[in-house]
Write a protein that holds these residues in place. Structure first.
Motif, PDB file in Angstrom:
ATOM      1  N   ASP A  32       0.791  -1.225   0.000  1.00  0.00           N
ATOM      2  CA  ASP A  32       0.000   0.000   0.000  1.00  0.00           C
ATOM      3  C   ASP A  32       0.828   1.282   0.000  1.00  0.00           C
ATOM      4  OD1 ASP A  32      -0.879  -0.176   3.567  1.00  0.00           O
ATOM      5  OD2 ASP A  32       0.951  -0.707   2.495  1.00  0.00           O
ATOM      6  N   CYS A  33       2.123   1.177  -0.087  1.00  0.00           N
ATOM      7  CA  CYS A  33       2.961   2.358  -0.263  1.00  0.00           C
ATOM      8  C   CYS A  33       3.523   2.356  -1.680  1.00  0.00           C
ATOM      9  CB  CYS A  33       4.116   2.396   0.746  1.00  0.00           C
ATOM     10  SG  CYS A  33       3.755   3.392   2.208  1.00  0.00           S
ATOM     11  N   SER A  52       1.294   6.939   0.910  1.00  0.00           N
ATOM     12  CA  SER A  52       0.649   5.823   1.575  1.00  0.00           C
ATOM     13  C   SER A  52      -0.788   5.823   1.104  1.00  0.00           C
ATOM     14  CB  SER A  52       0.721   6.013   3.093  1.00  0.00           C
ATOM     15  OG  SER A  52      -0.157   5.121   3.733  1.00  0.00           O
ATOM     16  N   THR A  53      -1.186   4.832   0.323  1.00  0.00           N
ATOM     17  CA  THR A  53      -2.497   4.872  -0.307  1.00  0.00           C
ATOM     18  C   THR A  53      -3.634   4.686   0.687  1.00  0.00           C
ATOM     19  OG1 THR A  53      -2.385   2.513  -0.814  1.00  0.00           O
ATOM     20  CG2 THR A  53      -1.553   4.047  -2.476  1.00  0.00           C
ATOM     21  N   ASP A  55      -3.927   5.995   3.908  1.00  0.00           N
ATOM     22  CA  ASP A  55      -4.273   7.245   4.592  1.00  0.00           C
ATOM     23  C   ASP A  55      -3.830   8.485   3.813  1.00  0.00           C
ATOM     24  OD1 ASP A  55      -1.661   6.779   7.135  1.00  0.00           O
ATOM     25  OD2 ASP A  55      -1.590   6.859   4.953  1.00  0.00           O
ATOM     26  N   LYS A 100       5.000  -2.723   0.944  1.00  0.00           N
ATOM     27  CA  LYS A 100       4.146  -2.613   2.127  1.00  0.00           C
ATOM     28  C   LYS A 100       4.612  -1.443   2.973  1.00  0.00           C
ATOM     29  CE  LYS A 100       2.629  -5.147   6.255  1.00  0.00           C
ATOM     30  NZ  LYS A 100       1.233  -4.736   6.064  1.00  0.00           N
ATOM     31  N   CYS A 101       3.660  -0.619   3.409  1.00  0.00           N
ATOM     32  CA  CYS A 101       3.979   0.552   4.213  1.00  0.00           C
ATOM     33  C   CYS A 101       4.523   0.149   5.590  1.00  0.00           C
ATOM     34  CB  CYS A 101       2.740   1.401   4.432  1.00  0.00           C
ATOM     35  SG  CYS A 101       2.241   2.428   3.046  1.00  0.00           S
ATOM     36  N   ARG A 105       4.852   7.066  10.833  1.00  0.00           N
ATOM     37  CA  ARG A 105       4.628   8.202   9.951  1.00  0.00           C
ATOM     38  C   ARG A 105       5.599   9.317  10.326  1.00  0.00           C
ATOM     39  NH1 ARG A 105       2.729   4.691   7.612  1.00  0.00           N
ATOM     40  NH2 ARG A 105       0.591   4.432   6.780  1.00  0.00           N
ATOM     41  N   PHE A 109       8.786   8.187   8.069  1.00  0.00           N
ATOM     42  CA  PHE A 109       8.036   7.722   6.903  1.00  0.00           C
ATOM     43  C   PHE A 109       8.540   8.413   5.646  1.00  0.00           C
ATOM     44  CE2 PHE A 109       4.687   6.111   4.354  1.00  0.00           C
ATOM     45  CZ  PHE A 109       4.291   7.146   3.529  1.00  0.00           C
ATOM     46  N   VAL A 113       9.780   6.302   2.484  1.00  0.00           N
ATOM     47  CA  VAL A 113       9.015   6.223   1.243  1.00  0.00           C
ATOM     48  C   VAL A 113       9.805   6.789   0.058  1.00  0.00           C
ATOM     49  CG1 VAL A 113       7.780   8.448   1.264  1.00  0.00           C
ATOM     50  CG2 VAL A 113       6.631   6.373   0.431  1.00  0.00           C
TER      51      VAL A 113
END
Length: 132
Positions: A32-33, A52-53, A55, A100-101, A105, A109, A113
């Motif tokens: 999801d990242c 991050s898809t 949130d 994967k995230c 955060r 993060f 990322v």
């Protein structure tokens, strides 16, 4: 497994805009990242934007802030990068990536990322050339 296919690259004049798209298929719920990276000849691959898809937390390198926008269209399984006011220094091969995230955060993060080593899956890339 995740499969990523980029499109939208090409040649453009300085000051113009381009939108890069990346169609993502496979296990997108676990991975999801997502991020956009670029690599110019003779240079290392650098992360320009990540998201991050789940949130919708976004991160950019300083040189991309204000000109680059990353967004994810879940219904289309598409990750996009809008690049405005193109500069010759934007010339590079652009890649999208997924993984994967992490659970954290904030600044950690952001660093994660935008780091190529964070990602398990990569597309083949699309070339962007900016010249007058």
């Amino acid at each position: 497994q995740v499969h990523l296919v980029e499109s939208g690259g090409g040649s453009a004049d300085p000051g113009n805009s381009l939108r890069l798209d990346c169609v993502v298929s496979g296990d997108v719920y676990t991975n999801d990242c997502m991020g956009w990276f670029r690599q110019a000849p003779g240079k290392e691959r650098e992360g320009v934007a990540g998201i991050s898809t789940g949130d919708n937390i976004r991160a950019y390198i300083d040189s991309a802030k204000g000109r680059f926008t990353i967004y994810h269209a879940a219904a289309k399984n598409t990750l996009s990068l809008q690049i405005d006011n193109l500069e010759p220094e934007d010339t590079a091969m652009y890649y999208c990536a997924a993984s994967k995230c992490p659970i954290y955060r904030g600044l950690l993060f952001t660093r994660w990322v935008l780091a190529a080593k964070s990602y398990d899956y990569w597309g083949q890339g699309t070339q962007v050339t900016v010249s007058s």
